[in-house]
Design a protein around this motif. Sequence first.
Motif, PDB file in Angstrom:
ATOM      1  N   LEU A   1       0.835  -1.188   0.000  1.00  0.00           N
ATOM      2  CA  LEU A   1       0.000   0.000   0.000  1.00  0.00           C
ATOM      3  C   LEU A   1       0.876   1.246   0.000  1.00  0.00           C
ATOM      4  O   LEU A   1       1.778   1.393   0.817  1.00  0.00           O
TER       5      LEU A   1
ATOM      6  N   GLY B   1       0.462   5.318   0.083  1.00  0.00           N
ATOM      7  CA  GLY B   1      -0.431   6.447   0.263  1.00  0.00           C
ATOM      8  C   GLY B   1       0.351   7.737   0.369  1.00  0.00           C
ATOM      9  O   GLY B   1       1.575   7.760   0.285  1.00  0.00           O
TER      10      GLY B   1
ATOM     11  N   VAL C   1      -5.715   3.693   3.829  1.00  0.00           N
ATOM     12  CA  VAL C   1      -4.610   4.440   3.234  1.00  0.00           C
ATOM     13  C   VAL C   1      -5.176   5.663   2.519  1.00  0.00           C
ATOM     14  O   VAL C   1      -6.130   5.557   1.731  1.00  0.00           O
TER      15      VAL C   1
END
Length: 216
Positions: free
Chosen positions: A87, A89, A157
């Motif tokens: 992930l 972000g 996120v």
Amino acid sequence: MIKPVHLAASALLLSAPALAQLADPHAGHTMPGAATTPAPPMDHAAMPGMDHSKMDMPAPAASSDSAMPAMDHSKMNHGGMAMTPALKGMTRSNVGPAEAALQSFSDALEVGNSDLAIARLAPGLKVVEDGVEESRAEYIGGHLAADMAYQKSVKTVLLERSVINESPVQARIVSKLRMVSNRSDKMIDSLVEETAVLTKLPDGWKIVLLKWDSAK
């Protein structure tokens, strides 16, 4: 098992003089000054049953990469472990007081602190989730508990965020969130667009509007 067969087959092909030479106790010893002649290689084709050209040997497996398909890890069950994708972000810095209040509410949902979450909600709060509107009392008495349980089961996120200061006492914050399961027994990967309107009250910034919609 091969070596005794070679010796037995060789013995059958030796002549009588050769046998007599093998009986010589000095055979195999190198005498000083004597010329040495290497023994001729063994002719396996001349030996019964030892013609390697007629042996049925399996062909070696092809070494081409196409012989083995690539391993698809997405379809593997790694012991029940959820394969959470990496992930990425955005990181917010120098956030203003309105955004800090919104983040405090989100953090309270994640840790299950209902008192802190409720403290960030304005008296005239409206909550809209996929078109369904609730008042502050309805949200606290209903969906708040479900939202806390859901937030515990996902990793949230922040992908995008816009902060619009509509006035010195009001701000609109639009965020795009990705929510991915952090549990092995649930598969969740969704995008959510969050719109929050906050106003500055005597006891700090409070949320007057929370709107969540599915994003693409």
